[in-house]
Design a protein around this motif. Sequence first.
Motif, PDB file in Angstrom:
ATOM      1  N   ILE A  15       0.841  -1.197   0.000  1.00  0.00           N
ATOM      2  CA  ILE A  15       0.000   0.000   0.000  1.00  0.00           C
ATOM      3  C   ILE A  15       0.876   1.247   0.000  1.00  0.00           C
ATOM      4  O   ILE A  15       0.594   2.223  -0.720  1.00  0.00           O
ATOM      5  CB  ILE A  15      -0.952  -0.008   1.213  1.00  0.00           C
ATOM      6  N   ALA A  16       1.951   1.219   0.776  1.00  0.00           N
ATOM      7  CA  ALA A  16       2.875   2.354   0.808  1.00  0.00           C
ATOM      8  C   ALA A  16       3.485   2.595  -0.563  1.00  0.00           C
ATOM      9  O   ALA A  16       3.575   3.744  -1.040  1.00  0.00           O
ATOM     10  CB  ALA A  16       3.966   2.099   1.842  1.00  0.00           C
ATOM     11  N   GLN A  17       3.917   1.521  -1.227  1.00  0.00           N
ATOM     12  CA  GLN A  17       4.494   1.665  -2.567  1.00  0.00           C
ATOM     13  C   GLN A  17       3.488   2.264  -3.546  1.00  0.00           C
ATOM     14  O   GLN A  17       3.839   3.108  -4.372  1.00  0.00           O
ATOM     15  CB  GLN A  17       4.960   0.300  -3.081  1.00  0.00           C
ATOM     16  N   LEU A  20       3.054   6.015  -2.892  1.00  0.00           N
ATOM     17  CA  LEU A  20       4.227   6.749  -3.377  1.00  0.00           C
ATOM     18  C   LEU A  20       4.202   6.847  -4.901  1.00  0.00           C
ATOM     19  O   LEU A  20       4.527   7.897  -5.472  1.00  0.00           O
ATOM     20  CB  LEU A  20       5.506   6.066  -2.898  1.00  0.00           C
ATOM     21  N   ALA A  21       3.821   5.755  -5.565  1.00  0.00           N
ATOM     22  CA  ALA A  21       3.761   5.764  -7.024  1.00  0.00           C
ATOM     23  C   ALA A  21       2.708   6.742  -7.529  1.00  0.00           C
ATOM     24  O   ALA A  21       2.821   7.271  -8.643  1.00  0.00           O
ATOM     25  CB  ALA A  21       3.445   4.357  -7.537  1.00  0.00           C
ATOM     26  N   GLU A  25       2.651  12.312  -0.545  1.00  0.00           N
ATOM     27  CA  GLU A  25       3.719  12.462   0.445  1.00  0.00           C
ATOM     28  C   GLU A  25       3.413  11.506   1.589  1.00  0.00           C
ATOM     29  O   GLU A  25       2.316  11.531   2.150  1.00  0.00           O
ATOM     30  CB  GLU A  25       3.794  13.889   0.966  1.00  0.00           C
ATOM     31  N   LEU A  26       4.378  10.661   1.906  1.00  0.00           N
ATOM     32  CA  LEU A  26       4.103   9.558   2.823  1.00  0.00           C
ATOM     33  C   LEU A  26       5.146   9.465   3.929  1.00  0.00           C
ATOM     34  O   LEU A  26       6.350   9.445   3.670  1.00  0.00           O
ATOM     35  CB  LEU A  26       4.077   8.239   2.043  1.00  0.00           C
ATOM     36  N   LEU A  42      12.177   4.883  -2.190  1.00  0.00           N
ATOM     37  CA  LEU A  42      11.108   5.280  -3.105  1.00  0.00           C
ATOM     38  C   LEU A  42      10.551   6.661  -2.788  1.00  0.00           C
ATOM     39  O   LEU A  42       9.675   7.152  -3.494  1.00  0.00           O
ATOM     40  CB  LEU A  42       9.977   4.248  -3.071  1.00  0.00           C
ATOM     41  N   GLY A  43      11.047   7.259  -1.692  1.00  0.00           N
ATOM     42  CA  GLY A  43      10.622   8.612  -1.359  1.00  0.00           C
ATOM     43  C   GLY A  43       9.846   8.780  -0.079  1.00  0.00           C
ATOM     44  O   GLY A  43       9.440   9.896   0.267  1.00  0.00           O
TER      45      GLY A  43
END
Length: 292
Positions: A15-17, A20-21, A25-26, A42-43
Amino acid sequence: MTVALFGTGLLGGAIAQRLLACGEELWVWNRSPERHASLQRLGAHPAATPQEAASQASWLITVLSDGPTTRELLLERIQEGLRGRTVIQMGTIGSAESRDLAEAVSSLGGRYLEAPVLGSKPEALAGSLQLMAGGPEELFEQARPLLLRLSAEPVRLGEVGSAMAAKLALNQLIASLSHAFSLSLHLVQRSGVEVEAFMALLRNSALYAPTFDKKLERELTGDYSNPNFPTAHLRKDLALFEKAAQASGLETMGLEGLLSLLQKATPAGLDPLDYCALHALTAGRTAAAEQP
């Protein structure tokens, strides 16, 4: 919008990926900080504490293993940090647990939406999870832009508790269908019936479910590694379903044997493996010990 995500395991990490995609902002927090590394590349912004993550965002997504862990995070660690923030609780917990959490979050000045999903890592990465929500309609509409990052068609089923009931009902089907198919597969094999001949009959019948073919190769080879949903979580969710069903006055005697069988997964070392490792338990005298 800025989002804080708590729990970057199998589903939470995917879910985080996805977020980010999609350019969100995470901030991320996990009890095991090493799980932040790939997301940081990945940021994502790694947080040292839950309080730090919560202070950076208006939307807090929890994807933790169970109700007590989620409650401890929100009510004991973040506490007053919930004021003015919205919790989107995506982990599978009991319906009553979810209602209690909603009340407690509200008392601390926050808002609460339950949003369990059907699907795992592949669907999360593709944004194609089946997301069901329970909570105030106005809050669901406000959260919709974020939910649409994860699901093509998020659906609100009612007030808090309704989505969790649906999620537990679906996971009960996962357990029961997997158990039924495993037993049938073992019997036809031990009776000398070719598996493909049996599957051809099954596929052309009203009894067929796509999950049978999805798990067939794993069960034939005994390879339950790289799970999308581990056996321990299936057992936990089935126990939650039984508790909720009994509270509703339903007769759950038929599930007791399956729950008892799944308890054997722990000493057999199957808990972290894909849930279709249940096939090793139904093998009976061939035993889980013979599986790779």
